[in-house]
Every structure is written in structure tokens, then in C-alpha cells.
Design a protein around this motif. Structure first.
Motif, PDB file in Angstrom:
ATOM      1  N   ARG A 153      -1.935   1.155  -2.487  1.00  0.00           N
ATOM      2  CA  ARG A 153      -1.561   1.501  -0.993  1.00  0.00           C
ATOM      3  C   ARG A 153      -1.092   3.276  -1.135  1.00  0.00           C
ATOM      4  O   ARG A 153      -0.214   3.344  -2.149  1.00  0.00           O
ATOM      5  CB  ARG A 153      -0.772   0.522  -0.320  1.00  0.00           C
ATOM      6  CG  ARG A 153      -1.329  -0.502   0.101  1.00  0.00           C
ATOM      7  CD  ARG A 153      -2.210  -0.220   1.360  1.00  0.00           C
ATOM      8  NE  ARG A 153      -2.930  -1.375   1.971  1.00  0.00           N
ATOM      9  CZ  ARG A 153      -2.656  -2.177   2.891  1.00  0.00           C
ATOM     10  NH1 ARG A 153      -1.314  -1.659   3.591  1.00  0.00           N
ATOM     11  NH2 ARG A 153      -3.046  -3.102   3.413  1.00  0.00           N
ATOM     12  N   THR A 172      -5.955   3.577  -1.216  1.00  0.00           N
ATOM     13  CA  THR A 172      -6.993   3.352  -0.417  1.00  0.00           C
ATOM     14  C   THR A 172      -7.166   4.227   0.860  1.00  0.00           C
ATOM     15  O   THR A 172      -8.279   3.902   1.666  1.00  0.00           O
ATOM     16  CB  THR A 172      -6.545   1.828   0.557  1.00  0.00           C
ATOM     17  OG1 THR A 172      -4.950   1.912   0.877  1.00  0.00           O
ATOM     18  CG2 THR A 172      -6.294   0.780  -0.585  1.00  0.00           C
ATOM     19  N   SER A 173      -6.280   5.206   1.077  1.00  0.00           N
ATOM     20  CA  SER A 173      -6.618   6.128   1.962  1.00  0.00           C
ATOM     21  C   SER A 173      -5.898   7.596   1.475  1.00  0.00           C
ATOM     22  O   SER A 173      -5.043   7.164   0.392  1.00  0.00           O
ATOM     23  CB  SER A 173      -5.963   5.867   3.310  1.00  0.00           C
ATOM     24  OG  SER A 173      -4.516   5.516   3.365  1.00  0.00           O
ATOM     25  N   SER A 213      -3.235  10.324   0.118  1.00  0.00           N
ATOM     26  CA  SER A 213      -1.921  10.328  -0.094  1.00  0.00           C
ATOM     27  C   SER A 213      -1.585  11.606  -1.317  1.00  0.00           C
ATOM     28  O   SER A 213      -2.348  11.907  -1.978  1.00  0.00           O
ATOM     29  CB  SER A 213      -1.387   9.130  -0.809  1.00  0.00           C
ATOM     30  OG  SER A 213      -0.053   9.174  -1.189  1.00  0.00           O
TER      31      SER A 213
END
Length: 231
Positions: free
Chosen positions: A61, A86-87, A89
Motif C-alpha cells: 500500500r 497499489t496506487s 506513491s
């Protein structure tokens, strides 16, 4: 977020990993048909370093480095850690302490689609790293993720055990099953480039060596003197 930690995935043969380390990222990508590049956004925190290793992949994450801790246990000599989230960063998920633990286990470097910090310390300890961002922003250890699963960076799928090659130009992934063929293709490309380099040193033009005058003519590109052009 649940996840999985896959143990003992198959890896590319060490002899091919070592052979690929002798080529530049650009050469290897061209040899594979201009594929495999992770994109210009992944940049080195050091200069003058080239490294190749087998991928241990992490999917976590944003802002959470729990799964990097889990991945350290799965790393061994000749590996190279690949971290994704997951997204998007930019948090500094990796630093000196992780590098110390990985270096002790024989890991050759890091590629991260997020951020790193302690960059001076990483350079001082000769632990090479490539990342999308450099950030002092810290992280937590609170959510699950996965280790040694397929991940993607800039559209390039990286499977555990694939070869990761990184240098000043960027990072390229060589699928485990294509490692031998890529070594052979890269060798042929370097031999071809060596012949061209020798010809250029003797004064030959690329226009003639590569038959590009015919290409210019076919495309309708014409030569004019300055006076003809400005008339």
C-alpha cells in the motif's frame, strides 16, 4: 488488504544474469525489440553503477512498508528487490536500514516505483537504488500486501525471478525465459555496434553505412544550396 508471500520462485540462471550485467540497459532493450524499459521516471540515486539481479517483487500500500520487511526474508544472494504500490506513491518507503539488511543477504540493489530516502547513506554504503521519487516522508507498517507476485511498472510486467538490469540510463526487465536469448541478441548487437564505431572513427557517415541516403530520397527529402533555398 490481504495478500500472499510466495516462497522459492524459479529464477533466471545466474550465468545469464551475470552475462546481461555486461551490457547497457539501452543495448538490452534494443536487443529485445525495444521492449522491457520501466520508463524514464525511474532514476538512479547514484551515477556510474550498473547492476543485474533476479527480481524479488513487492506489492504494498502507498505509505506502508510492511511488505518490504516481509520481502527481506525472501531475498538472497544475487537478488534485486523490486517495490511497487497499489496506487501512486512518492513516500520514502526504503532507506539505509533496509539496505543494510539486504546487503547482508547478498542483495544487489533496489528498484522502486515509489520513493527512497537516506540517499547519501545508500551511496556511501554502495547499495545502488533506482526510484521514482526521493522523499524524506516516512511510512507506517499497518496493511498487508504480497511478495513474489507479478507486478507492473509503466506497463512492463515483472515476474519474480526475472532479470532486472539497471544503470545510469534506467531499468529494463528481461523475462526469465528469455534471458539466454537476450544475452545472445545483445552480444550480436554489441558486435554490430563495434563495427560501426570503428567505421565512424575512420570517417564514414551513418548516412552511407546504414543506407540512409536512399531513405531520404524515398521520403522526398531533397538537397538545396543556401542560395537555392533562400531564392
Amino acid at each position: 488488504m490481504s495478500g500472499v508471500i510466495v516462497t522459492d520462485p524459479p529464477k533466471a540462471e545466474l550465468r545469464y544474469v551475470e552475462a546481461l550485467a555486461g551490457f547497457g540497459v539501452a543495448t538490452v532493450s534494443e536487443a529485445m525489440g525495444r521492449t522491457g524499459l520501466l520508463g524514464p521516471g525511474i532514476r538512479p540515486v547514484q551515477q556510474g553503477v550498473r547492476v543485474a539481479g533476479t527480481a524479488v517483487t513487492v506489492l504494498g500500500r502507498p505509505g506502508d512498508n510492511l511488505m518490504i520487511h516481509a520481502a527481506v526474508e525472501q531475498c538472497g544472494p544475487g537478488d534485486l528487490l523490486v517495490v511497487t504500490t497499489t496506487s501512486p506513491s512518492s513516500d520514502g518507503m526504503f532507506g539505509e536500514l533496509f539496505a543494510t539488511a539486504l546487503q547482508r543477504r547478498g542483495v544487489r540493489g533496489l528498484v522502486s516505483n515509489a520513493g527512497v530516502r537516506d540517499t547519501r547513506e545508500l551511496r556511501d554504503m554502495d547499495f545502488p537504488a533506482w526510484s521514482r521519487a526521493v522523499s524524506a516522508q516516512g511510512t507506517v507498517k499497518a496493511t498487508g500486501g504480497s511478495v513474489n507476485v507479478p507486478v507492473a511498472i509503466d506497463g512492463q510486467v515483472i515476474n519474480p525471478g526475472d532479470v532486472i538490469l539497471a544503470d545510469d540510463d534506467g531499468v529494463v526487465v528481461v523475462p526469465r525465459e528469455r534471458a539466454r536469448a537476450t544475452v545472445e541478441a545483445s552480444t550480436a548487437r554489441e558486435e554490430k555496434e563495434a563495427a560501426s564505431r570503428a567505421a565512424f572513427l575512420e570517417g564514414q557517415l551513418g548516412l552511407d553505412r546504414y543506407g540512409l541516403r536512399e531513405t531520404l530520397a524515398r521520403l522526398g527529402v531533397t538537397y538545396r544550396t543556401y542560395e537555392e533555398y533562400t531564392r
